[in-house]
Each structure stands twice: as structure tokens, then as C-alpha cells.
Scaffold this active site. Structure first.
Site, PDB file in Angstrom:
ATOM      1  N   SER A 128       0.825  -1.215   0.000  1.00  0.00           N
ATOM      2  CA  SER A 128       0.000   0.000   0.000  1.00  0.00           C
ATOM      3  C   SER A 128       0.857   1.263   0.000  1.00  0.00           C
ATOM      4  CB  SER A 128      -0.939   0.015   1.208  1.00  0.00           C
ATOM      5  OG  SER A 128      -1.977  -0.900   1.011  1.00  0.00           O
ATOM      6  N   ASP A 179      -1.324   5.232   8.688  1.00  0.00           N
ATOM      7  CA  ASP A 179      -1.175   4.036   7.858  1.00  0.00           C
ATOM      8  C   ASP A 179      -0.661   4.452   6.466  1.00  0.00           C
ATOM      9  OD1 ASP A 179      -1.278   1.375   7.180  1.00  0.00           O
ATOM     10  OD2 ASP A 179      -3.465   1.239   7.120  1.00  0.00           O
ATOM     11  N   THR A 181      -1.428   4.266   3.235  1.00  0.00           N
ATOM     12  CA  THR A 181      -2.150   4.954   2.155  1.00  0.00           C
ATOM     13  C   THR A 181      -2.287   6.461   2.412  1.00  0.00           C
ATOM     14  OG1 THR A 181      -3.306   2.908   1.645  1.00  0.00           O
ATOM     15  CG2 THR A 181      -4.222   4.919   0.716  1.00  0.00           C
ATOM     16  N   GLU A 353     -10.386   6.971   2.094  1.00  0.00           N
ATOM     17  CA  GLU A 353     -10.030   5.563   1.894  1.00  0.00           C
ATOM     18  C   GLU A 353     -10.997   4.605   2.600  1.00  0.00           C
ATOM     19  OE1 GLU A 353      -6.134   2.649   2.266  1.00  0.00           O
ATOM     20  OE2 GLU A 353      -6.635   3.921   3.958  1.00  0.00           O
ATOM     21  N   HIS A 362      -6.950  -9.492   3.707  1.00  0.00           N
ATOM     22  CA  HIS A 362      -5.759 -10.095   4.329  1.00  0.00           C
ATOM     23  C   HIS A 362      -6.174 -11.247   5.253  1.00  0.00           C
ATOM     24  CE1 HIS A 362      -2.279  -7.672   3.179  1.00  0.00           C
ATOM     25  NE2 HIS A 362      -3.011  -6.583   3.290  1.00  0.00           N
ATOM     26  N   HIS A 405      -4.192  -1.923  -5.039  1.00  0.00           N
ATOM     27  CA  HIS A 405      -3.797  -3.284  -5.437  1.00  0.00           C
ATOM     28  C   HIS A 405      -4.923  -4.234  -5.048  1.00  0.00           C
ATOM     29  CE1 HIS A 405      -3.320  -3.921  -1.186  1.00  0.00           C
ATOM     30  NE2 HIS A 405      -2.557  -2.849  -1.133  1.00  0.00           N
TER      31      HIS A 405
HETATM   32 ZN   LIG Z   1      -2.820  -4.613   2.317  1.00  0.00          ZN
END
Ligand SMILES: [Zn+2]
Ligand SMILES: *[C@@H]1O[C@H](CO)[C@@H](O)[C@H](O)[C@H]1NC(C)=O
Length: 590
Positions: A128, A179, A181, A353, A362, A405
Site C-alpha cells: 500500500s 497508515d 495509504t 479511503e 488479508h 492493489h
Molecule cells: Zn494490504
């Protein structure tokens, strides 16, 4: 690159209603009608111009609203092509519309314009950090890079460029503000793990807490409060005593902490325990303040605004209590706050986001993933309506949505036996799932590890009812059948052999049970996962706004093209910005 001056000249069709992908939607008009419409527009524009000297009053609102440009960049982290199909079928299942011919279009389906290639500079599979740096700096960098190029050198971002040139800027996330992003838009660090440094950068502070520039952000809403609190605070993730909440208030920020941060939550004895167990962090430790949250959502917030929703990530959508505002409410709150601010003179750039689409993938947890996608689709629907309205008013507003992604290698169809494969998968089986696999696992481990451990039959009963049954994964007679003996055994086997509150559990116990539960659910739904990480498949790109602008994103593009597209829209020269920012840095370090 187009200059900023040119950007503000608008063709007639942009100020007409419904510019959104008008080319695709508009019924075919005869040549005569088109000529007539064109003539009418030309005449009315001339008329407006001729009015200018006579009656400024008519013209001024028209002109001033035309000056503003807004860019809303939404990122569905970890959302690949299979997620798009999966989210749509889940929606159809929820609405009892599973016919193969059902022509339901999800909000994102209506905005699909292409795909991008997500690879980073050092791998065919991006993380990310490199993914977001491609969007923010318009260049490929290595996995882990936050606002730095492949050599580790600072690169100017579209958010910083927007801020420098007078736009208001913001980020909204459901994970941590520090984080990868969001960080790649306002911070420059070599590695995404430097979350304390990233939190400092959000406020324009060096790692040691000294201010070195104006804050790049006007608005930040998200989790990750633990990186803004000093080490001595119960919910701190910092290794130092810097108090960014205090520092931000001193600098005039409107700072809100919307969770109980002054005492550890019941059942968590120490900050280290809080940090050790991600499930606890995400699902139990968020002690949200409902009244404060409601007041915050309803007020007209002043900028600069820092709203900390949770110590770490906010809860998953599937585990979210009603008192916690959903993504679409946070998105609209941010957009309206930026839009209505008295400091808004030329528009805003905001990155919003749907962070946890990725985290659920995940975990290979299909119920969690589907609900995050549904929440994101809802946010897109609401933001799209806002964007549409702005464009109708003549205020150029572009919505871009894409993923950094794919995550999980989600596959819709899974061969469970050596028989010829079943051409089906069952999203409807996710409807009765009550909690994320992470939450089900955390509750199971807590039950097993009571001071007086439960008897074997009590534990088995708990797994049947609370973990896999009606109150958990929803394995019911009408939904693929009651939990089978094999399924129950698989869950019982993931629990440590000597469960006791007195001995520490083996590391990752909760994660192992989470994986077992998520896999049982995935098998029932007959979807597969190839990894607990990311994959390298191209991901969809969606956009809305004046057609001639949005056309610049069509087709199959590199992820970096999205960054340069935004820079061009705002008239930012990223290379030049990089030079200036590097100089600013070198001055402070000497
Ligand atoms: Zn990820
Ligand atoms: C922080 O670091 C900068 C640059 O190295 C230095 O100029 C400044 O004095 C430091 N501030 C503190 C409080 O140590």
C-alpha cells in the site's frame, strides 16, 4: 502540462446539467439539434458577457463558482476485479435478486472507465505504501516507501502541491491516519513502519516535535489516535512523550478524540497487551464516545480539524456499532466541512479511503470483505450525488475511485472435492454472518481462557452456537446446514491445549483461530483465496466528472498516471514542487 490558468477556462458543456459521462448516457441527437443547442449556448454566453458591465450581480456568482475545482480521490484499498463482482453479487443476494439476468448496477459499475497496473519499482506485487506513492507523487517507488522515490529521496505529492497553491486538503480513513495509504500523501519517510514520525508530519512537525512547516493538511479524520498520544497515555503507540493532541491544540487545531483514551478498557491490563492483540485493538478496545461522536457529526466543524476515531483501526463495518459513523457519513462530513469553510477560496483536494476492504481480504474473510465493499459502494453513491450536483452548479468537481492493489487473490468459485467442479458460489450464505472472523476468534479465545476454564462440552456448545452457529458465522439448516462435526473439530483444534487465563496464550492463537473460521466460511460460500497478502492483478479505475477531463483516465493505465492526472488538473508541477520541498528539508537539517 496545462497551466493552472487554462484549467479554469470552461467549455460550455461543463456548466450544463449532467456532465457525468454524458457521452455514454446521452441519447443520440440529430445534427440539427446539436447545432441548435450549440447556437443557444453560444448566444447565452455572449449575452452573459454583455451583461457583465451592465449588471455585475448576475454574472459574479456564475464566475466565482467557476473558479473552484474540487478533486475527491477515493481509494478502495485491496479491492480487485473479483471484489467488484463479489460485492455486486452480495448486494443482489441481500436484495433477493440472484437471477443471472438481474441487471443491477452498483454505484461503482456506473463509473468504471478502465484499469491500472499496480506494480511497484521493486516488485510485480505492490504494497500500500508504494501503491499510494504512485498516486501521490506520480512515480514508481519501492514497497514500504512513503512519499519518497525509488532512491529513497523525498517526492512532492499532489496533496502538498494543492495545499501550496491554495486548495484546502484533507484525508479520511477507517484505518490509522498514519497508515501507508494516507501517509504517502502528506509524509516523507523511508519506511511505512515509522508511524510516529508520520503522525508528526501530519502536523508539519519533525520527528523530534519541532515545527518545520505549515501542516500539509486542513482536515484529518480517522483512526490511529495511539500515535498522537504520549507514551505515558494508556492507549499510546509511541516510544516518546510527544503529545500531538496537545501540540495540535496549541497550534490552533480543532482536535477531537472520539474514544475513551484516559483509561484502559476493562479486560485489557496493560498497553502492551493492547498492542499485542490486533483483534482486541480492532474489535474490543475501541470504546467509542457516542455522544461526542454525534455532536461532532452534526456540528459545523472549524478547520484545521483533527478527529481521532479510535486508538488503532476503527472496527470493521461488520462489527461496527451504530454509534460509530459509517464511511459514507465520514466522507460527507469531510467534504461538506471543506466545501463550506470560509477558507475555501478555490476548492479542495481530499483523499478518502475504504481502508478495511484490504484488511478483511488479508484475513481471507469473505463476510468482512463483502460488508466493507458494501459500505464503500454506499460512500461512492453519496459522494457521486454530491459531485454531480456540484458539476451542475458549474463547480468543476472530479471523483476518482481506484484501489492500490488487489488483496487475497480472491476467486469466485472453489473446487472442494475431486468431483467435477461445482459451477456456483453462494454469496447469500454471508447474509447471516454476524461478526468478522477476527471478532469471532477473539470472543472464542476469551471464552476458552476464563479464570475457571469451561468444560469440554461447554466449549463445544460455544463453538456450535456462538462461533459457527446462529450468533456467529450463521451456519444454519437453511444456509448450507448446521455446523458439521468436522467444522466444529477444526475450530476446537485451533484453541490452545491448556487454555487458562494464568498462562499466556501461544503467540498468534487468535490469528490461527481467525484463519480457521474464515476458511470454514469461505468454503461454505465456495470462494477461494490464494494468499494472505496482495496480488499483482490489474485493478479497476472509476471516475466521474466533466467528460473531457475524466477521459484522461480511460483505458489501461499505469498507477502513476493517476498521480500525474491529478497534478495536471490542479496545475501542479510535481518535479518543481519536489525541488522546493527538498530545499526546505535541507535547510532545517543544517
Ligand atoms: Zn494490504
Ligand atoms: C529537532 O531537530 C532539528 C533538526 O535536526 C533541530 O534544529 C532542533 O533543534 C531539534 N529540536 C529539539 C527540540 O531537539
Amino acid at each position: 502540462m496545462t497551466s493552472i490558468g487554462e484549467k479554469r477556462i470552461y467549455s460550455a458543456h461543463e456548466v450544463l446539467p449532467s456532465p457525468i459521462l454524458a457521452r455514454d448516457k446521452a441519447p443520440k441527437r440529430s445534427r440539427f439539434t446539436r447545432v441548435l443547442i450549440f447556437t443557444l449556448i453560444a448566444v447565452s454566453l455572449l449575452w452573459l458577457q454583455s451583461c457583465h458591465s451592465v449588471n455585475d450581480y448576475i454574472v459574479r456568482p456564475f464566475k466565482s463558482s467557476n473558479k473552484k475545482v474540487n478533486i475527491i480521490f477515493m481509494i478502495s484499498d485491496g479491492y480487485g476485479p473479483a471484489s467488484e463482482t463479489f460485492g455486486r453479487s452480495f448486494h443482489q443476494a441481500v436484495h433477493h435478486n440472484t437471477s443471472p439476468n438481474a441487471n443491477y448496477k452498483a454505484p461503482l459499475d456506473k463509473l468504471l472507465i478502465g484499469s491500472h497496473r499496480s506494480r511497484s519499482s521493486d516488485s510485480l506485487i505492490t504494497d500500500s505504501a508504494a501503491g499510494a506513492t504512485a498516486f501521490s507523487c506520480g512515480l514508481k517507488s519501492y514497497n514500504g516507501a512513503i512519499g519518497v522515490d525509488a532512491k529513497g529521496e523525498l517526492c512532492g505529492t499532489v496533496l502538498e502541491g494543492a495545499k501550496e497553491q491554495g486548495w484546502l486538503t484533507g484525508v479520511v480513513v477507517t484505518s490509522r491516519l498514519s497508515d501507508a495509504t494516507p501517509a504517502a500523501f502528506f509524509a516523507h519517510v523511508a519506511s511505512r513502519g515509522q508511524e510516529s514520525d508520520i503522525a508528526n508530519e501530519a502536523l508539519g512537525l519533525m520527528s523530534n516535535g519541532t515545527a518545520y512547516r505549515d501542516a500539509p493538511l486542513d482536515l484529518a479524520i480517522g483512526g490511529g489516535g495511539c500515535y498522537f498520544l504520549p507514551k505515558s497515555s494508556p492507549y499510546s503507540c509511541r516510544q516518546d512523550e510527544q503529545d500531538l493532541v496537545g501540540a495540535s491544540k496549541k497550534k490552533g487545531w480543532n482536535t477531537k478524540i472520539l474514544f475513551n483514551h484516559d483509561a484502559l478498557k476493562e479486560g485489557i491490563e496493560s498497553p502492551s497487551e493492547f498492542h499485542a492483540d490486533e483483534a482486541a485493538i480492532t474489535h474490543s478496545a475501541v470504546d467509542f464516545k457516542p455522544e461526542e461522536a454525534q455532536a461532532f457529526m452534526e456540528e459545523d466543524s472549524q478547520l484545521p480539524l483533527l478527529a481521532l476515531l479510535a486508538p488503532f483501526n476503527t472496527p470493521y463495518e461488520i462489527d461496527r456499532k451504530k454509534s460509530i459513523p459509517p464511511l459514507h457519513s465520514l466522507a460527507l462530513k469531510a467534504i461538506n466541512t471543506l466545501d463550506r469553510s470560509p477558507h475555501n477560496t478555490q476548492g479542495f483536494f481530499v483523499m478518502i479511503e475504504g481502508s478495511q476492504i484490504d484488511l478483511c481480504a488479508h484475513s481471507n474473510d469473505p463476510a468482512c470483505h463483502a460488508r466493507e465493499i458494501a459500505a464503500y459502494q454506499k460512500a461512492i453513491e453519496e459522494v457521486q450525488a454530491w459531485v454531480d450536483n456540484k458539476n451542475k452548479q458549474g463547480e468543476k468537481t472530479i471523483l476518482i475511485s481506484t484501489s492500490d492493489h488487489e488483496t487475497g487473490g480472491l476467486t469466485l468459485g472453489r473446487q472442494l472435492t475431486s468431483d467435477y467442479p461445482n459451477y456456483a458460489y453462494y454469496p447469500e450464505r454471508l447474509i447471516p454472518v454476524q461478526q468478522s472472523a477476527a471478532s469471532l476468534s477473539a470472543h472464542l479465545i476469551a471464552f476458552a481462557r476464563q479464570p475457571t476454564p469451561p468444560r469440554d462440552d461447554e466449549l463445544e456448545q460455544f463453538v456450535r452456537q456462538e462461533t459457527l452457529g446462529k450468533n456467529g458465522a450463521g451456519f444454519l439448516p437453511e444456509n448450507g446446514g448446521q455446523p458439521s462435526d468436522e467444522e466444529v473439530k477444526a475450530v476446537l483444534d485451533c484453541i490452545p491445549q491448556t487454555p487458562s487465563a494464568l498462562t499466556p496464550p501461544p503467540i498468534n492463537t487468535a490469528d490461527i483461530c481467525r484463519a480457521v473460521i474464515a476458511d470454514l466460511i469461505s468454503r461454505r460460500v465456495e470462494v477461494g483465496w490464494s494468499t494472505s497478502g496482495h496480488t499483482g492483478v490489474d485493478v479497476p479505475v472509476h471516475a466521474s466528472g466533466p467528460t473531457k477531463d475524466v477521459d484522461g483516465l480511460r483505458g489501461n493505465i499505469e498507477n502513476t498516471h493517476i498521480g500525474t492526472f491529478i497534478a495536471n488538473q490542479l496545475g501542479i508541477d510535481l518535479a518543481d514542487l519536489t525541488k522546493r520541498l527538498k530545499k526546505q528539508r535541507s535547510q532545517i537539517s543544517h
